[in-house]
Design an enzyme around this catalytic site. Structure first.
Site, mmCIF file in Angstrom:
data_model
loop_
_atom_site.group_PDB
_atom_site.id
_atom_site.type_symbol
_atom_site.label_atom_id
_atom_site.label_comp_id
_atom_site.label_asym_id
_atom_site.label_seq_id
_atom_site.Cartn_x
_atom_site.Cartn_y
_atom_site.Cartn_z
ATOM 1 N N ARG A 111 -14.074 -20.629 -5.341
ATOM 2 C CA ARG A 111 -13.129 -21.211 -4.378
ATOM 3 C C ARG A 111 -11.993 -20.265 -4.056
ATOM 4 N NH1 ARG A 111 -14.376 -26.950 -5.913
ATOM 5 N NH2 ARG A 111 -13.306 -28.338 -4.494
ATOM 6 N N ARG B 206 -5.770 -30.965 -0.650
ATOM 7 C CA ARG B 206 -7.053 -30.292 -0.918
ATOM 8 C C ARG B 206 -7.557 -29.562 0.330
ATOM 9 N NH1 ARG B 206 -10.229 -35.158 -3.131
ATOM 10 N NH2 ARG B 206 -12.040 -33.788 -3.160
ATOM 11 N N ARG C 218 -12.848 -41.547 -7.065
ATOM 12 C CA ARG C 218 -12.218 -40.442 -7.789
ATOM 13 C C ARG C 218 -10.702 -40.512 -7.648
ATOM 14 N NH1 ARG C 218 -15.344 -35.023 -5.957
ATOM 15 N NH2 ARG C 218 -13.186 -34.309 -6.000
ATOM 16 N N ARG D 227 -15.335 -42.732 -0.070
ATOM 17 C CA ARG D 227 -16.336 -42.227 -1.018
ATOM 18 C C ARG D 227 -16.260 -42.963 -2.363
ATOM 19 N NH1 ARG D 227 -16.570 -35.762 -1.475
ATOM 20 N NH2 ARG D 227 -14.637 -35.892 -2.657
ATOM 21 N N LYS E 155 -21.198 -31.774 0.579
ATOM 22 C CA LYS E 155 -21.801 -30.762 -0.303
ATOM 23 C C LYS E 155 -22.542 -31.400 -1.470
ATOM 24 C CE LYS E 155 -17.916 -28.884 -1.288
ATOM 25 N NZ LYS E 155 -17.108 -28.924 -2.329
#
Ligand code: AMP
Length: 216
Positions: free
Chosen positions: A88, A171, A160, A127, A13
């Site tokens: 969300r 998550r 992160r 990531r 995203k």
């Protein structure tokens, strides 16, 4: 152009959002980025949000909704915006409807980046993000030229804190439980446009521009 971008964590995203922002010249409003900034500045909201983000849980609706409500009143949102990571929950989606009604505007589309759960964990663990300009990288799919250094601005690349395997599982669980119903909410309104999140970034973006009525 008033858009939402949705998709599971790791669907890509953020990467697509950065391209959409440039292409349509609209502000990219990421609640995740806003919370991370608040955490780094150690504001009251940041301190509150950190308790949830570190575990992979959602920040309470009341905090998140207020943050977005204020942001959408900014002058730069007058000609459109791209919301990323909000809403969300159904309560957030209903609150957004209320905000848009008051502003007498409507969403043009909800772009859903669709991807299989199995590959998400690998994507997220690899990531990295630039600590300065927020450019995103991946340790196998989009390596920086120099390890640990941003190609764009030379900033330090960081992982992160909520991109660990344990947090990601929570998550994903939260996504399926609370956020997938939001997609259904917009599907019923005929707003959802699905794009596959498999493949390379440029190919996906080419499909996105077609879906959103661009020229490519
Ligand atoms: P993201 O960068 O969108 O993956 O968001 C990172 C984290 O910020 C999420 O795992 C949540 O803890 C929190 N967060 C971001 N957006 C929201 C939201 N709309 N509602 C609640 N929590 C959020």
């Amino acid at each position: 152009m008033r858009l939402l971008i949705m998709g599971a964590p790791g669907a890509g995203k953020g990467t697509q959002a950065a391209l959409i922002k440039e292409y349509f010249a609209i502000p990219h409003i990421s609640t995740g980025d806003m919370f991370r900034e608040a955490i780094s500045k150690q504001t009251q909201i940041g301190k509150e949000a950190k308790k949830y983000i570190d575990k992979g849980d959602l920040v309470p609706d009341s905090v998140t909704i207020e943050l977005v409500r204020e942001r959408l009143l900014n002058e730069d949102c007058k000609n459109g915006f791209l919301l990323d990571g909000f809403p969300r929950t159904i309560a957030q989606a209903q609150a957004l409807d209320g905000m848009l009604n008051r502003l007498e505007i409507k969403l043009d589309a909800v772009l859903n980046v669709d991807i299989d759960d199995e590959i998400l964990i690998d994507r997220i663990v690899g990531r990295r993000t630039c600590s300065v300009c927020k450019e995103s990288y991946h340790m196998t799919n989009k390596k920086p030229k120099v390890m640990g250094v941003c190609d764009v601005c030379g900033g330090k690349l960081i992982q992160r804190v909520d991109d660990t395997e344990e947090t990601i599982k929570n998550r994903l669980h939260v996504y399926h439980q609370l956020t997938e119903p939001v997609l259904e909410y917009y599907f019923k309104q005929g707003l959802v446009k699905n794009v596959s999140g498999h493949g390379n970034i440029e190919e996906i973006f080419a499909k996105v521009t077609i879906l959103l009525g661009g020229n490519e």
